[in-house]
Enzyme design. Sequence first.
Site, PDB file in Angstrom:
ATOM      1  CB  SER A 280      67.199 -32.361  49.899  1.00 52.92           C
ATOM      2  OG  SER A 280      67.753 -33.228  48.512  1.00 52.92           O
ATOM      3  CG  HIS A 310      62.687 -32.936  47.360  1.00 56.99           C
ATOM      4  ND1 HIS A 310      63.325 -33.922  46.645  1.00 56.99           N
ATOM      5  CD2 HIS A 310      63.760 -32.708  47.995  1.00 56.99           C
ATOM      6  CE1 HIS A 310      64.439 -33.889  46.620  1.00 56.99           C
ATOM      7  NE2 HIS A 310      64.876 -32.985  47.616  1.00 56.99           N
ATOM      8  CG  HIS A 356      62.594 -36.103  38.156  1.00 54.77           C
ATOM      9  ND1 HIS A 356      63.589 -35.571  37.651  1.00 54.77           N
ATOM     10  CD2 HIS A 356      62.664 -36.459  39.296  1.00 54.77           C
ATOM     11  CE1 HIS A 356      64.507 -35.411  38.681  1.00 54.77           C
ATOM     12  NE2 HIS A 356      64.129 -36.152  39.625  1.00 54.77           N
ATOM     13  NE  ARG A 365      66.294 -41.627  41.987  1.00 51.56           N
ATOM     14  CZ  ARG A 365      66.025 -40.366  42.338  1.00 51.56           C
ATOM     15  NH1 ARG A 365      66.577 -39.797  43.293  1.00 51.56           N
ATOM     16  NH2 ARG A 365      65.049 -39.476  41.872  1.00 51.56           N
ATOM     17  CG  ASP A 411      59.723 -40.021  46.169  1.00 53.28           C
ATOM     18  OD1 ASP A 411      60.715 -40.327  47.112  1.00 53.28           O
ATOM     19  OD2 ASP A 411      59.939 -38.748  45.919  1.00 53.28           O
TER      20      ASP A 411
HETATM   21  N1  CMX Z   1      50.747 -35.595  38.409  1.00 51.72           N
HETATM   22  C1  CMX Z   1      49.863 -34.418  37.947  1.00 51.72           C
HETATM   23  N2  CMX Z   1      50.381 -33.092  37.258  1.00 51.72           N
HETATM   24  C2  CMX Z   1      51.791 -33.186  37.184  1.00 51.72           C
HETATM   25  C3  CMX Z   1      52.438 -34.116  37.556  1.00 51.72           C
HETATM   26  C4  CMX Z   1      52.122 -35.413  38.167  1.00 51.72           C
HETATM   27  N3  CMX Z   1      52.742 -36.296  38.664  1.00 51.72           N
HETATM   28  N4  CMX Z   1      53.944 -33.955  37.545  1.00 51.72           N
HETATM   29  C5  CMX Z   1      53.736 -32.684  36.889  1.00 51.72           C
HETATM   30  N5  CMX Z   1      52.665 -32.222  36.702  1.00 51.72           N
HETATM   31  C6  CMX Z   1      52.214 -30.985  36.242  1.00 51.72           C
HETATM   32  C7  CMX Z   1      52.830 -29.803  37.138  1.00 51.72           C
HETATM   33  O1  CMX Z   1      52.052 -29.624  38.420  1.00 51.72           O
HETATM   34  C8  CMX Z   1      52.696 -28.564  36.269  1.00 51.72           C
HETATM   35  O2  CMX Z   1      51.346 -28.089  36.326  1.00 51.72           O
HETATM   36  P1  CMX Z   1      51.186 -26.379  36.320  1.00 51.72           P
HETATM   37  O3  CMX Z   1      51.601 -26.077  35.061  1.00 51.72           O
HETATM   38  O4  CMX Z   1      49.708 -26.594  36.551  1.00 51.72           O
HETATM   39  O5  CMX Z   1      51.952 -25.825  37.321  1.00 51.72           O
HETATM   40  C9  CMX Z   1      53.066 -29.162  34.900  1.00 51.72           C
HETATM   41  O6  CMX Z   1      52.680 -30.683  35.046  1.00 51.72           O
HETATM   42  C10 CMX Z   1      54.488 -29.212  34.302  1.00 51.72           C
HETATM   43  O7  CMX Z   1      55.203 -29.616  35.266  1.00 51.72           O
HETATM   44  P2  CMX Z   1      56.614 -30.322  34.883  1.00 51.72           P
HETATM   45  O8  CMX Z   1      57.198 -29.173  34.275  1.00 51.72           O
HETATM   46  O9  CMX Z   1      56.282 -31.563  34.156  1.00 51.72           O
HETATM   47  O10 CMX Z   1      57.334 -30.674  36.148  1.00 51.72           O
HETATM   48  P3  CMX Z   1      58.079 -29.926  37.314  1.00 51.72           P
HETATM   49  O11 CMX Z   1      59.349 -29.798  36.910  1.00 51.72           O
HETATM   50  O12 CMX Z   1      57.234 -28.401  37.704  1.00 51.72           O
HETATM   51  O13 CMX Z   1      57.714 -30.443  38.771  1.00 51.72           O
HETATM   52  C11 CMX Z   1      57.700 -32.573  40.135  1.00 51.72           C
HETATM   53  C12 CMX Z   1      58.436 -31.813  39.014  1.00 51.72           C
HETATM   54  C13 CMX Z   1      58.578 -33.836  40.668  1.00 51.72           C
HETATM   55  C14 CMX Z   1      57.629 -31.589  41.139  1.00 51.72           C
HETATM   56  C15 CMX Z   1      56.139 -32.879  39.669  1.00 51.72           C
HETATM   57  O14 CMX Z   1      56.368 -33.799  38.525  1.00 51.72           O
HETATM   58  C16 CMX Z   1      55.266 -33.396  40.628  1.00 51.72           C
HETATM   59  O15 CMX Z   1      54.717 -32.619  41.349  1.00 51.72           O
HETATM   60  N6  CMX Z   1      55.365 -34.700  40.836  1.00 51.72           N
HETATM   61  C17 CMX Z   1      54.633 -35.487  41.961  1.00 51.72           C
HETATM   62  C18 CMX Z   1      55.353 -35.361  43.117  1.00 51.72           C
HETATM   63  C19 CMX Z   1      56.553 -36.366  43.192  1.00 51.72           C
HETATM   64  O16 CMX Z   1      56.505 -37.462  43.059  1.00 51.72           O
HETATM   65  N7  CMX Z   1      57.489 -35.566  43.702  1.00 51.72           N
HETATM   66  C20 CMX Z   1      58.711 -36.378  43.943  1.00 51.72           C
HETATM   67  C21 CMX Z   1      59.698 -36.124  42.883  1.00 51.72           C
HETATM   68  C22 CMX Z   1      61.135 -36.854  43.256  1.00 51.72           C
HETATM   69  C23 CMX Z   1      62.001 -36.388  44.515  1.00 51.72           C
HETATM   70  O17 CMX Z   1      62.458 -35.079  44.404  1.00 51.72           O
HETATM   71  O18 CMX Z   1      61.874 -37.214  45.447  1.00 51.72           O
END
Ligand code: CMX
Length: 474
Positions: A280, A310, A356, A365, A411
């Site tokens: 964002s 996000h 994250h 937070r 979140d």
């Molecule tokens: N549950 C399961 N798998 C997860 C995970 C979770 N909470 N967080 C990361 N992973 C997985 C990713 O999907 C990725 O899998 P693939 O290799 O199969 O694609 C792997 O772990 C590596 O990811 P990462 O490098 O640790 O995390 P990213 O930087 O790619 O993504 C985020 C970060 C936040 C998108 C991810 O942790 C996620 O999807 N979390 C759940 C959704 C969430 O809470 N989002 C809110 C974030 C805060 C915000 O922006 O408001």
Amino acid sequence: MATALRFNNAALRPVLSSVRSPAKTIAFNGLRCYSSAKTQTLKESLAEKLPGEIEKIKKLRNGYGSKVVGEVTLDQVYGGARGIKSLVWEGSVLDSEEGIRFRGKTIPECQKLLPKAPGGEEPLPEGLFWLLLTGEVPSEQQVRELSAEWAARSDVPKFIEELIDRCPNDLHPMAQFSLAVTALEHESAFAKAYAKGMPKSEYWSHTFEDSMDLIAKLPTIAARIYRNVYKDGKVPAVQKDKDYAYNFANQLGFSENKDFIELMRLYLTIHTDHEGGNVSAHTTHLVGSALSSPMLSLSAGLNGLAGPLHGLANQEVLNWLQKMKKQIGSDLGDKAITDYLWSTLKSGQVVPGYGHAVLRKTDPRYVSQREFALRHLPDDPMFKLVSQVYKIAPGVLTEHGKTKNPFPNVDAHSGVLLQYYGLTEASFYTVLFGVSRAIGVLPQLIIDRAVGAPIERPKSFSTEAWAKLVGATL
Ligand code: CMX
């Protein structure tokens, strides 16, 4: 006593005459301006700081412009640009271990230092906006005046009210929100001045005015969406003598509960800013770099916030917790929670609210919301569930072995607090996040315009071209 403001940058001089304050008239005279009132307005404070900030950047670039600041691997290019240092963001810096600092201050420090409402415990988001924009902690009086200024600017044009009223109730609240913010383009001082032709030195001033208008109008827009979709469609008027979060809580229909109002103050403060690379913030900055108005830039950022990876995660978390509760009932034992976490992961879903892109520890937070819950709702069954998930999920995610950060983000907690006070409609939660995010991303847009940030344009290659670049044969 008269306040004398000194300006040493010729580029800013023409705009100084456009600095306006609702409380007083300011006369500008060459390099000095005098205000007869004691308190400096936000725009005056900013105008005073900007020449120094511009000089600082000029000096840095003149002395160190050719210095190498990092290297980029092919994995980073294909990996969502993770960790590539390429953005300037003045308001906050995110440390992977410690979490966010707003202008060098942690969340607990902001909770202590920023002005509060009379009798209140939590900081007012007005104060954080001031801090993000100027780098200074405002006085109580300055925050009271900013509250009054936002209240004074809060009227929403009739055609936007009608636009919202015509949206079908099953259009997601974030889509309605973004639609209304886009339509505010009609009011943009920046777009009007640009169309007429204005010198670059005036960009920041119009961007400031638009940003103030936007932030002021967002709660009324958000509340209208909420009241239309879930309630009776009636939105109370903004009370001109009240703070921003009070008014928002009141417009949503929750002003009876003083703890909810305090929660709103905390929520709107901590969701503002998380440095520049998140979707964002980066989108708002990117679109703004094309000199699109603050309205168009922010609505683009909101569309990014609406994604499930996000900001939409705060909606997803509550839905996920409720499904878990339905399945496991009152058994909050470790095994029941562990099994549910594994069933989520095995079905190919992410655990919402965990992980994250930058953080590698529990999000501060999250911690500040947990502390709020411990003070105000320690016995709430959903809070107990959240606490149990906090105990179990990091271990399960570590064992799962994919995520680089097994700890909760912002979140993971917000929905549980909101539902406790009766704001149970999870599909509205990201709109609350969006109102707060505007307070975090618009200061940078104003700064971008003041320092003359150029249109953003990184270089891309096709896979074939990348292969050639790294000497690979495919
Ligand atoms: N549950 C399961 N798998 C997860 C995970 C979770 N909470 N967080 C990361 N992973 C997985 C990713 O999907 C990725 O899998 P693939 O290799 O199969 O694609 C792997 O772990 C590596 O990811 P990462 O490098 O640790 O995390 P990213 O930087 O790619 O993504 C985020 C970060 C936040 C998108 C991810 O942790 C996620 O999807 N979390 C759940 C959704 C969430 O809470 N989002 C809110 C974030 C805060 C915000 O922006 O408001």
